[in-house]
Design a protein around this motif. Structure first.
Motif, PDB file in Angstrom:
ATOM      1  N   GLU A  58      15.159 -38.682 -13.076  1.00  0.00           N
ATOM      2  CA  GLU A  58      14.139 -37.653 -13.155  1.00  0.00           C
ATOM      3  C   GLU A  58      14.864 -36.368 -13.546  1.00  0.00           C
ATOM      4  N   PRO A  59      14.802 -35.966 -14.808  1.00  0.00           N
ATOM      5  CA  PRO A  59      15.660 -34.864 -15.282  1.00  0.00           C
ATOM      6  C   PRO A  59      15.503 -33.561 -14.506  1.00  0.00           C
ATOM      7  N   SER A  60      14.346 -33.338 -13.905  1.00  0.00           N
ATOM      8  CA  SER A  60      14.162 -32.090 -13.171  1.00  0.00           C
ATOM      9  C   SER A  60      14.749 -32.142 -11.765  1.00  0.00           C
ATOM     10  N   SER A  61      15.287 -33.290 -11.372  1.00  0.00           N
ATOM     11  CA  SER A  61      15.840 -33.437 -10.026  1.00  0.00           C
ATOM     12  C   SER A  61      17.201 -34.114 -10.120  1.00  0.00           C
ATOM     13  N   LEU A  62      18.254 -33.328 -10.046  1.00  0.00           N
ATOM     14  CA  LEU A  62      19.611 -33.854 -10.149  1.00  0.00           C
ATOM     15  C   LEU A  62      20.116 -34.283  -8.773  1.00  0.00           C
ATOM     16  N   LEU A  63      20.642 -35.490  -8.688  1.00  0.00           N
ATOM     17  CA  LEU A  63      21.225 -35.988  -7.446  1.00  0.00           C
ATOM     18  C   LEU A  63      22.695 -36.298  -7.691  1.00  0.00           C
ATOM     19  N   LEU A  64      23.559 -35.618  -6.991  1.00  0.00           N
ATOM     20  CA  LEU A  64      24.992 -35.834  -7.142  1.00  0.00           C
ATOM     21  C   LEU A  64      25.375 -37.154  -6.485  1.00  0.00           C
ATOM     22  N   LYS A  65      25.868 -38.091  -7.279  1.00  0.00           N
ATOM     23  CA  LYS A  65      26.193 -39.421  -6.766  1.00  0.00           C
ATOM     24  C   LYS A  65      27.666 -39.592  -6.443  1.00  0.00           C
ATOM     25  N   GLY A  66      28.538 -39.036  -7.264  1.00  0.00           N
ATOM     26  CA  GLY A  66      29.955 -39.278  -7.037  1.00  0.00           C
ATOM     27  C   GLY A  66      30.833 -38.257  -7.720  1.00  0.00           C
ATOM     28  N   PHE A  67      32.113 -38.297  -7.380  1.00  0.00           N
ATOM     29  CA  PHE A  67      33.088 -37.352  -7.925  1.00  0.00           C
ATOM     30  C   PHE A  67      34.424 -38.065  -8.083  1.00  0.00           C
ATOM     31  N   TYR A  68      35.062 -37.840  -9.223  1.00  0.00           N
ATOM     32  CA  TYR A  68      36.414 -38.340  -9.450  1.00  0.00           C
ATOM     33  C   TYR A  68      37.345 -37.147  -9.587  1.00  0.00           C
ATOM     34  N   GLU A  69      38.303 -37.044  -8.677  1.00  0.00           N
ATOM     35  CA  GLU A  69      39.246 -35.925  -8.706  1.00  0.00           C
ATOM     36  C   GLU A  69      40.307 -36.186  -9.759  1.00  0.00           C
ATOM     37  N   ASN A  70      40.369 -35.276 -10.724  1.00  0.00           N
ATOM     38  CA  ASN A  70      41.271 -35.490 -11.852  1.00  0.00           C
ATOM     39  C   ASN A  70      42.330 -34.406 -11.985  1.00  0.00           C
ATOM     40  N   GLY A  71      41.989 -33.174 -11.650  1.00  0.00           N
ATOM     41  CA  GLY A  71      42.952 -32.091 -11.874  1.00  0.00           C
ATOM     42  C   GLY A  71      42.955 -31.678 -13.327  1.00  0.00           C
ATOM     43  N   GLY A  72      43.443 -30.491 -13.590  1.00  0.00           N
ATOM     44  CA  GLY A  72      43.309 -29.970 -14.950  1.00  0.00           C
ATOM     45  C   GLY A  72      44.635 -29.742 -15.627  1.00  0.00           C
ATOM     46  N   PRO A  73      44.535 -29.314 -16.909  1.00  0.00           N
ATOM     47  CA  PRO A  73      43.262 -29.124 -17.617  1.00  0.00           C
ATOM     48  C   PRO A  73      42.818 -30.380 -18.373  1.00  0.00           C
ATOM     49  N   ALA A  74      41.513 -30.637 -18.372  1.00  0.00           N
ATOM     50  CA  ALA A  74      40.896 -31.692 -19.169  1.00  0.00           C
ATOM     51  C   ALA A  74      39.819 -31.041 -20.027  1.00  0.00           C
ATOM     52  N   TYR A  75      39.446 -31.691 -21.139  1.00  0.00           N
ATOM     53  CA  TYR A  75      38.629 -30.999 -22.136  1.00  0.00           C
ATOM     54  C   TYR A  75      37.326 -31.681 -22.537  1.00  0.00           C
ATOM     55  N   ASP A  76      37.252 -32.999 -22.446  1.00  0.00           N
ATOM     56  CA  ASP A  76      36.101 -33.666 -23.032  1.00  0.00           C
ATOM     57  C   ASP A  76      35.887 -35.009 -22.342  1.00  0.00           C
TER      58      ASP A  76
END
Length: 754
Positions: free
Chosen positions: A452-470
């Protein structure tokens, strides 16, 4: 990465079209992690708190952004610690208990409930170690609330939806969007438990379950903010009610909670019964009276207001007399967060920054005052939403500009002292199969359910550290252009728990990635900066990808590659010289076969098929967007069309969906172009961002064209492109008051805010 992986087919995309001659709008329908679009329906987070710590000579400032808590020293704003919490939405509220040696942080985390963290272990020096998690209260199946699903039907909801919290003497008073007010005993922070009532009922075993309202409307939730304090030897909990206004409870005995005394603040214009209240602060004033300060939108959605409500006087009992409106101050912005010290109010006022209000005047009976704004600061404070005080310093969170430290020793002349950037950044974005992947180049990858584009639900996170670009996603593999580390592949098959597949060195700086299929195998094309700029990597087995294959460039002059897109048997690179086209029919032996120089530096590219031909859009920093016919790479004709540079910023990223090109332009925001006729592109709509528009990823949902947008300091924004039909303007409403202002307070003892 500019255009999502396409099959080799020359087709006209026509599922969604936009009539360029119609009135078309490009607007935001959802944001993460900052204030929701309908801020009057979902109040802003109470994001800043402060207090002493035994291991520090100066108080600490604690700042929450999205799912991240950042802890700083108040004197130099030096980092102490930062950590993420588990929440599918955002952190709505925080409270720091600074009891020496037992410092504890309480977090209202939406559907993740109440989260508790031990901060006593902070050592006095910056540390990468996260504070120790303690207790969690995330469900209460024996004490459920209910959600309104029709005018006559409700649905039981055992889950907590924690929106606000107040704390006093070992108890958390939790504003629950689904239930009402929950009373949580946290004397043992490792094992929080709802405090049972002395007299329980079939539907209420603790706290206060809000009764039915508005006739047939049956719901028990709707509490969105909370505060608690001690006054005149009794304890009071205050809540803001989404459906009603403000409610005040006597919670001196948490086991015996009577019905609250309420102040109706409902709008008579928007949604009929929905209160437009957002921020809440409660305190005893120097005159010995107990006041509540609220922020809200007025009934006509024209003004934002900070208001002062008299709740109690010494010796009085709650309910002896009504809550009285003493006055208000019209703010120039979108009043959200407020704190008050010695009758001086400090208001976080959206894009108008900080407002300082003099609340010292006391009205005579029946009088409503206009409290004056005596000072303001609005430089580098766009999207201000929460504020707290430490001595003569105001610490204010601003969506675009981060945490601001402002010297308010002279209230009439606030002066900026220091800024700390947001710990959450939006750098790259990708939409794939009802999920949006937001890359924070400095910290990692966020995964959202956007079915449902009007309702964002955060499901997960991957910790990567920077810098990353794309980022580009192929099936269950997220490909990250990981800077000097090369290409990182992440397993996203379990959205709530992404894990590393592998990282492949590219001996350069990976700045962009796109994927393609060849036979039964999957490959990634990598724009790799100046060193071996055009690469192909076999990622069929993501845990053990193949070695990078550098394209042969005989007869061509390589440039530092910035971006890449794929279509069919070719990859298209934007480099510092212009467009490079690489043959990937044999991915093991890629070769540059054509080029088209541009006048300036090419930074982005997208390709699409139209009417049996293939076109490339190249974003050039000096010329705008150049459209080239690349159907035959070996015989590229003259430029098809040119879209001039934007008035502000430069185009830096492109994506195409169904004959519409979306172009980001940094501070110039997002613009949509109709490219159904590539020789005559037309701008159809634009969206002004709060911070730099970095990347966009277009997608169609339920016949409507959307764009997921990465904003540098605003995180993720979901936009929608719609045609609008002009309508006759609504007849103006008659003001219920002859006051010079249409503000919702018009009398000292009126039962409703108008």
């Amino acid at each position: 990465m500019s255009l999502k992986h396409c099959l080799l087919a020359l087709v006209v995309l026509c599922a969604v079209t936009v009539n360029a001659d119609a009135t078309t709008s490009l607007s935001a329908i959802a944001r993460w992690p900052y204030t929701p679009v309908a801020s009057f329906l979902n109040p802003s987070p109470n994001a800043v708190d402060s207090g002493a710590h035994v291991n520090y000579t100066e108080p600490l400032v604690i700042w929450s952004v999205g799912d991240t808590v950042s802890i700083l020293t108040s004197d130099t704003m030096a980092p102490v610690s930062a950590f993420r919490v588990e929440t599918s939405t955002v952190i709505h509220d925080i409270h720091y208990d600074s009891t020496p040696g037992a410092e504890t942080l309480y977090v209202a985390a939406g559907k993740s409930g109440l989260l508790i963290y031990d901060l006593s272990g902070l050592t006095g020096t910056p540390s990468a170690a996260a504070p120790v998690p303690r207790g969690t209260l995330s469900q209460a199946p024996g004490n459920p609330g209910s959600r309104l699903i029709s005018e006559t039907q409700t649905q039981a909801v055992p889950e907590i939806d924690a929106r606000g919290l107040g704390y006093y003497d070992g108890f958390i008073f939790l504003a629950d969007m689904n239930f009402g007010m929950r009373v949580i005993n946290v004397t043992d922070p490792d094992a929080p438990v709802e405090e049972p009532l002395t007299t329980q009922t079939a539907d209420r075993i603790s706290g206060y379950k809000q009764p039915d309202i508005n006739g047939t409307y049956k719901t028990t939730g709707g509490y969105t903010n909370a505060a608690a304090c001690r006054y005149d030897s009794r304890t009071y909990a205050l809540v803001l009610d989404y459906y009603y206004g403000m409610r005040v409870f006597d919670v001196t005995d948490p086991k015996v909670i009577a019905a609250p005394v309420s102040k109706d603040m409902r709008s008579n214009l928007l949604y009929g019964s929905i209160a437009l209240v957002t921020g809440l602060f409660a305190a005893e004033a120097p005159d010995g009276r107990f006041y509540a300060y609220v922020t809200a939108m007025d009934a006509y959605a024209e003004y934002s207001v900070a208001s002062k409500l008299k709740v109690l006087v010494p010796g009085a009992t709650l309910g002896d007399s009504p809550i009285v409106n003493t006055g208000r101050s019209l703010s120039p912005g979108d009043a959200t967060g407020i704190t008050v010290s010695n009758l001086t109010g400090f208001l976080a006022d959206g894009d108008k920054g900080l407002q300082v209000i003099d609340f010292s005047a006391t009205p005579v009976d029946g009088e409503v005052l206009d409290y004056p704004i005596i000072g303001s600061y609005d430089t580098h404070t766009r999207g201000s939403y929460s504020v707290d005080l430490v001595g003569d310093d105001a610490f204010m969170a601003a969506a675009e500009n981060g945490l601001q430290k402002i010297d308010v020793a002279t209230p009439s002349a606030p002066a900026h002292t220091q800024t700390v950037p947001s710990p959450v950044s939006g750098d790259a974005v990708w939409h794939e199969a009802d999920h949006v992947y937001l890359l924070d180049g400095d910290s990692g990858l966020f995964i959202f359910n956007a079915a449902e584009p009007s309702s964002l639900l955060l499901k997960g996170f991957y910790e990567n550290g920077g810098p990353a670009y794309d980022i580009a996603v192929s099936g269950n593999v997220a490909c990250i252009a990981d800077g000097t580390r090369g290409l990182t592949l992440v397993d996203v098959s379990t959205k709530s728990a992404p894990v590393l597949f592998s990282t492949t060195s590219t001996s350069g700086t990976a700045t962009a990635v796109a994927t393609f299929a060849s036979g039964a195998r999957t490959y990634a094309c990598v724009a790799n900066g100046a060193s071996q700029p055009y690469l192909v990597i076999d990622i069929t087995t993501p845990a053990t990808p193949g070695s990078p294959r550098a394209a042969t460039t005989a007869g061509f002059t390589p440039g530092a590659a910035k971006d890449v897109a794929t279509l069919g048997t070719h990859a298209y690179f934007a480099d510092e010289r212009g467009l490079k086209i690489m043959d990937i029919a044999n991915p093991e032996s890629p070769a540059v076969v054509a080029e088209k120089d541009t006048p300036g530096t090419a930074v982005a590219v997208a390709v699409f098929a139209q009417g049996g031909r293939i076109y490339a859009l190249i974003a050039d920093q000096s010329r705008g967007i150049i459209i080239e016919d690349v159907t035959n790479p070996l015989a590229i004709p003259g430029t098809v069309a040119l879209i001039p540079p934007p008035d502000t910023g430069t185009y830096n990223h492109l994506d195409i969906e169904n004959q519409i090109a979306f172009a980001t332009a940094g501070e110039g925001g997002l613009t949509a172009f109709d490219i159904s006729n590539p020789e005559a592109p037309k701008a159809v709509a634009s969206y002004s961002t709060k911070s730099s528009a970095e990347q966009t990823s277009a997608f169609v949902k339920d016949g409507t064209l959307h764009g997921a947008l990465a904003e540098k300091y605003n995180g993720l924004v979901i936009t929608t492109l719609k045609e609008t039909t002009p309508e006759e303007p609504a007849a103006p409403m008659e003001s219920p008051s002859s006051s010079s202002s249409s503000c919702f307070i018009n009398s000292a003892d009126d039962n409703r805010f108008f």
